[in-house]
Structures are given as C-alpha cells and as structure tokens.
Scaffold this active site. Structure first.
Site, PDB file in Angstrom:
ATOM      1  N   GLU A 128     -11.766  -0.166  -2.631  1.00 30.87           N
ATOM      2  CA  GLU A 128     -10.880   0.382  -1.585  1.00 30.87           C
ATOM      3  C   GLU A 128      -9.725   1.125  -2.256  1.00 30.87           C
ATOM      4  O   GLU A 128      -9.688   1.265  -3.472  1.00 30.87           O
ATOM      5  CB  GLU A 128     -10.338  -0.731  -0.686  1.00 30.87           C
ATOM      6  CG  GLU A 128      -9.459  -1.736  -1.412  1.00 30.87           C
ATOM      7  CD  GLU A 128      -9.030  -2.925  -0.546  1.00 30.87           C
ATOM      8  OE1 GLU A 128      -9.450  -3.034   0.617  1.00 30.87           O
ATOM      9  OE2 GLU A 128      -8.272  -3.762  -1.057  1.00 30.87           O
ATOM     10  N   ASP A 170       0.824  -1.219   0.000  1.00 33.25           N
ATOM     11  CA  ASP A 170       0.000   0.000   0.000  1.00 33.25           C
ATOM     12  C   ASP A 170       0.862   1.275   0.000  1.00 33.25           C
ATOM     13  O   ASP A 170       0.634   2.192   0.810  1.00 33.25           O
ATOM     14  CB  ASP A 170      -0.904   0.045   1.242  1.00 33.25           C
ATOM     15  CG  ASP A 170      -1.685  -1.233   1.479  1.00 33.25           C
ATOM     16  OD1 ASP A 170      -2.074  -1.871   0.495  1.00 33.25           O
ATOM     17  OD2 ASP A 170      -1.906  -1.589   2.664  1.00 33.25           O
TER      18      ASP A 170
HETATM   19  O1  FUB Z   1      -3.033  -3.539   3.674  1.00 33.24           O
HETATM   20  C1  FUB Z   1      -4.303  -3.855   4.193  1.00 33.24           C
HETATM   21  C2  FUB Z   1      -5.353  -3.567   3.186  1.00 33.24           C
HETATM   22  O2  FUB Z   1      -5.148  -4.339   2.006  1.00 33.24           O
HETATM   23  C3  FUB Z   1      -5.377  -2.150   2.670  1.00 33.24           C
HETATM   24  O3  FUB Z   1      -5.884  -1.233   3.593  1.00 33.24           O
HETATM   25  C4  FUB Z   1      -6.187  -2.360   1.462  1.00 33.24           C
HETATM   26  O4  FUB Z   1      -6.215  -1.278   0.575  1.00 33.24           O
HETATM   27  C5  FUB Z   1      -5.530  -3.597   0.874  1.00 33.24           C
HETATM   28  O5  FUB Z   1      -4.369  -3.268   0.147  1.00 33.24           O
END
Ligand code: FUB
Length: 325
Positions: free
Chosen positions: A223, A15
C-alpha cells in the site's frame, strides 16, 4: 535536520502527503481517532472521519500551522465509513483532493474534493471516481499531465480486483511464486475528476527483470504509493505492509516498469508505515508517521519529517525507522 521531528504532537495525524504550493509546504494527513472499534487485520479500527490541512514555511525552523477541518464524511454524499489516506494536486489555481473512503456498500472507492486554496476547505463531488477502487491515492504532475497512483492489499481491498474488474470470489491472492498484485496508475482527465484511461499495473521488477512475486513480502507492494522524480528518473515508493518497510523502485517513465532498488525507511514503531517525499529549499524530505507518542501498536499515529539523502549513484540512503527517526 539530522533527526526526525514530530510535526503536530497535540493530535494523531498519519499518512502525510506533502507538496510545495506557492512556495510553502502543505501537508495532507489522515486523522486518526479512537472510535472504540477493536483492532483487526481488516483495519476496521482506522475509523477516521475528517481531514485537517497543515502548512509550514521552513521545515528546519518553523512549527506547522493547523488549518483545521477541511473535509468531513458528513459532507461527502456517497460516504460510508473510514476516510483513509489522501493527496492533493494543483491545476489552474484549483486544488483537487483525492481521498480513499468506503461507500455505503463498504467498498473502498476514490473520491475528489475541490478547493480554491491549498488549505481548503474542500467540497466533495457527488460520486466517487468512476471505475475507482481500493485506497491510498497519490497524484504526480508532469508536463500538464496528472497521474494518479493507488491501491492497497488486505483491508485496502486490492485483492478483490483483476484487470480493474471486481472478482466474483473477492479477496483471492496470487500464489507466493506468482507475480505480486501491483499498485495501479491512470492519467487523469483534463478536468481532474475522472480517469482518462483504464488503470494500468505499476510493475516492479527484480534485478533480473522478473516481476516481484506475491511471496516476496520484504519487497512486494502492499500500500501507500508515492511518486517523485530525481535527476530525470521516476521513483515509485511504497509500503511492504506486513513486513513494515518503505521501499522504492526506479523507472524511466511515470508508468514504469520500475526496478526494485531498496529500502527508504526500516520499520517504525507501529504496524503501518506510510510516507511522502518532497524537495524544498534544495533539500529532500521524507514525511512519515509512527506510534511512539501514543504507545499504540497500529493506530493513533503521529506525523514526522526527516531529511532524505541520495548517494552519488541516485540510490536513496536508508533511514532507520527507530524512535529517533
Ligand atoms: O490510514 C489508514 C491506512 O493505514 C492507510 O490508507 C494505509 O496506507 C495505512 O497507513
């Protein structure tokens, strides 16, 4: 840079949120680790406990510098578990790190931690941002205003809320033919510590001006929000989650609405896909991650960077999320 390169092969960082501060690129990833928790659709195995910061002067030539641990759950008074994605903004010489973390009731909130330098260390506020929920904050600055984007469905808990209120029966999704759940955006208060307004929907429209629907899993928001500006237009980019794409939509203001334009990155090796986009030395770069080095299916991810290019009409040239990229 024609092919992507891994930025930090010696540990699992995912991320990556990249920014240029003081002429240098700073990268704020989440820090994957194997805590022994089995994989599930709720993402319980993403059981991260701290953040590192990385910096690099010249992406084409240099290696990253690891500035070490800059914030840990042990130092966040309201912490429960799972320190997920974060992002950093600078204002008046201070650096504000916005992070996703479950509180002691296992509810995701957004927190803020402050540093005097981009490489930290960061000191967390005593409480989460009032009225915050879900995951994946990113902050976009323009003309002295700061806008925070956030949200993520499934394990990110966005489906538990409507109109910024937790639902009595949490976890209900719209029907497939109804408008999709949206990421949220709110202007930050001048002290950077709270929302200055109720979060608004980041509406993504299709080519006919209709909202993308929940069943449109190849295009709807899941997301990993990011905002950047290119040639006067606002590019909202995000992950489609269970269809594993990074997509983007373009608008005339930081609030949108945004019109869906296409795919930035096709699926990478690994379930999740997450990114940031930044300009440095006249080139644009896509920071992202995949699971190739660990050989895992969803987690233990490694951060990467590749050049991002635009077509003459402002559309983004799609990057293949293969092992080479
Ligand atoms: O890294 C944990 C979660 O996985 C992130 O918050 C999401 O965007 C996904 O990448």
């Amino acid at each position: 840079m024609n092919t992507a390169k891994y930025l930090f092969p010696s540990d699992y960082m995912a991320d990556p949120s990249a920014h240029v501060f003081k002429g240098k690129i700073y990268i704020y990833p989440s820090h994957d680790r194997d805590s022994g928790i089995a994989e599930n659709d709720n993402g319980d195995h993403f059981d991260m406990r701290n953040y590192h910061v990385f910096s690099i002067q010249d992406l084409e030539k240099d290696s990253v510098t690891d500035h070490g641990v800059v914030l840990s759950v042990e130092n966040i008074p309201w912490a429960g578990r799972q320190l997920w994605d974060n992002d950093v903004a600078e204002k008046d010489g201070k650096y504000y790190l916005y992070f996703s973390l479950k509180d002691k009731n296992d509810v995701f909130r957004l927190g803020v931690a402050i540093a005097d330098k981009p490489e930290g260390p960061f000191a967390a506020q005593d409480n989460p941002i009032k009225g915050s929920y879900s995951i994946d904050p990113c902050v976009f600055a323009e003309n002295g205003e700061y806008y925070i984007y956030f949200g993520g469905i499934w394990g990110g808990q966005l489906q538990r809320y409507r109109n910024n209120k937790a639902q009595e029966k949490g976890g209900v999704f719209p029907a497939d033919n109804e408008p999709a759940l949206c990421a949220k955006v709110a202007r930050l208060r001048s002290d950077m510590l709270e929302f200055d307004e109720d979060p608004r929907d980041v509406l993504i429209l299709d080519e006919n001006g209709d909202p993308l629907t929940q069943g449109d899993t190849d295009r709807r928001f899941f997301e990993a929000s990011w905002m950047h500006k290119y040639k006067g237009k606002y590019y909202f980019s995000y992950s489609t989650g269970d269809t594993h794409r990074l997509c983007y939509a373009v608008g005339e203001s930081p609030y949108g609405p945004f019109v869906y334009k296409g795919v930035i990155l096709t699926p990478v090796v690994g379930w999740t896909t997450h990114h940031s986009i930044v300009e440095h030395n006249g080139k644009w770069y896509l920071f992202h991650h995949d699971c190739v080095p660990s050989g895992n299916v969803t987690w233990l991810r490694s951060m990467k960077v590749v050049e991002l290019e635009y077509n003459e009409d402002g559309t983004v040239k799609t990057i293949e999320g293969t092992a080479e990229n």
